[in-house]
Design an enzyme around this catalytic site. Structure first.
Site, PDB file in Angstrom:
ATOM      1  N   ASN A 102     -41.155  45.379  -6.354  1.00 43.07           N
ATOM      2  CA  ASN A 102     -39.696  45.297  -6.280  1.00 43.07           C
ATOM      3  C   ASN A 102     -39.147  44.496  -7.449  1.00 43.07           C
ATOM      4  O   ASN A 102     -39.829  43.644  -8.027  1.00 43.07           O
ATOM      5  CB  ASN A 102     -39.264  44.678  -4.950  1.00 43.07           C
ATOM      6  CG  ASN A 102     -39.663  45.557  -3.787  1.00 43.07           C
ATOM      7  OD1 ASN A 102     -39.941  46.731  -3.980  1.00 43.07           O
ATOM      8  ND2 ASN A 102     -39.713  44.991  -2.601  1.00 43.07           N
ATOM      9  N   HIS A 119     -42.983  45.471 -11.737  1.00 44.90           N
ATOM     10  CA  HIS A 119     -41.981  46.332 -12.377  1.00 44.90           C
ATOM     11  C   HIS A 119     -40.814  45.541 -12.950  1.00 44.90           C
ATOM     12  O   HIS A 119     -39.737  46.091 -13.152  1.00 44.90           O
ATOM     13  CB  HIS A 119     -41.463  47.370 -11.366  1.00 44.90           C
ATOM     14  CG  HIS A 119     -42.494  48.401 -10.993  1.00 44.90           C
ATOM     15  ND1 HIS A 119     -42.472  49.109  -9.821  1.00 44.90           N
ATOM     16  CD2 HIS A 119     -43.593  48.839 -11.664  1.00 44.90           C
ATOM     17  CE1 HIS A 119     -43.507  49.943  -9.783  1.00 44.90           C
ATOM     18  NE2 HIS A 119     -44.214  49.789 -10.883  1.00 44.90           N
TER      19      HIS A 119
END
Ligand code: NAD
Length: 245
Positions: A102, A119
């Site tokens: 997330n 990410h």
């Protein structure tokens, strides 16, 4: 046969090294929907137009516009009981690190200290020329395309489609997956690689896999040892209670 919470708590209490891997599902109860499927963000904003590095380089203004809209959704969200439960497990020395796919910063806001961002993070931007990082205040988006002090083009510090996973995250998470003897897999569909490989790597090296999800995934059907079925905001606090007992 013990219930899955007892099995999971037993594994955690006896773990030498436990880690968690989290995906979009853990933040659904914070008001951030999963991006996939019917009505998901990618149906309104196609990936190839708004979320790939090629799209960004072709038209940074358009992609930044999308980003501010996404920021509207992310900026008021708060951690939910699932994020707090993982932070509590870290304090109890039952979860060495959270590897998250997330970008919402909610693990850090809940108090998790060792967070590996697979990410990136929506609260930062990075210069494409000099690599300098800058905070990105989602409540006060800069107008147009932000520029660095070196005048380089700034990009949201997230991994866009077509970009590589940051080297540190890749190496560190792989190392933890190899070393851990318990992995807690929360709210991830097992569909986005290479992150989806981590539980399989852990299992190959003998780890006990605890999975928390509202529905079965490919993990459940192949490698999960204790499946905590239901919203993570309910199942993870319950797991903490069992682990304390
Ligand atoms: P995914 O959307 O592919 O899968 C989400 C999973 O969460 C599903 O298996 C679903 O059953 C489960 N789930 C839904 N609600 C849940 C709940 N309340 N409790 C427990 N489980 C629940 O997500 P993914 O595997 O993380 O892949 C999506 C990619 O998109 C990620 O790589 C991530 O970077 C990105 N993303 C991030 C956010 C965020 O930052 N919050 C949100 C959406 C997507």
């Amino acid at each position: 046969m013990k219930n899955p919470y007892e099995n999971a708590a037993h594994a955690l209490r006896n773990a030498r090294l436990a880690v968690a891997v989290t995906g979009a599902g853990i933040s659904v109860e914070s008001g951030i929907p999963s991006f996939r499927g019917e009505g998901g963000i990618w149906t309104k904003y196609p990936i190839e137009e708004f979320a790939s590095i090629d799209a960004f380089l072709a038209n940074p203004k358009k992609v930044w516009g999308f980003w501010y809209e996404l920021g509207d959704m992310l900026r008021d969200c708060k951690p939910n009981p699932a994020h707090y439960a993982l932070a509590e497990l870290e304090k109890m020395e039952m979860c060495r690190a959270v590897i998250t796919q997330n970008i919402d910063n909610l693990h850090q806001e809940a108090g998790s200290v060792h967070v590996i961002e697979y990410h990136g993070n929506s609260h930062r931007m990075v210069c494409m020329d000099c690599g300098r990082g800058h905070p990105l205040d989602l409540t006060k988006p800069p107008s147009g395309v932000p520029r660095c002090v070196c005048n380089g083009l700034m990009k949201p510090d997230v991994v866009m489609f077509g970009e590589l996973i940051p080297e540190y995250a890749l190496i560190e998470s792989h190392k933890l997956a190899r070393q851990c003897d318990v992995m807690i897999v929360v709210g991830t569909s097992a569909a986005v690689f290479p992150a989806a490989r981590l539980p399989y790597t852990a299992k190959d090296d003998g780890a006990f896999i605890i999975e928390a999800n509202i529905e079965e995934t490919d993990f459940t059907r192949s490698i999960t040892d204790a499946f905590l079925e239901g919203p993570a905001g309910e199942t993870l606090p319950e797991l903490v209670q069992y682990a304390k007992a």
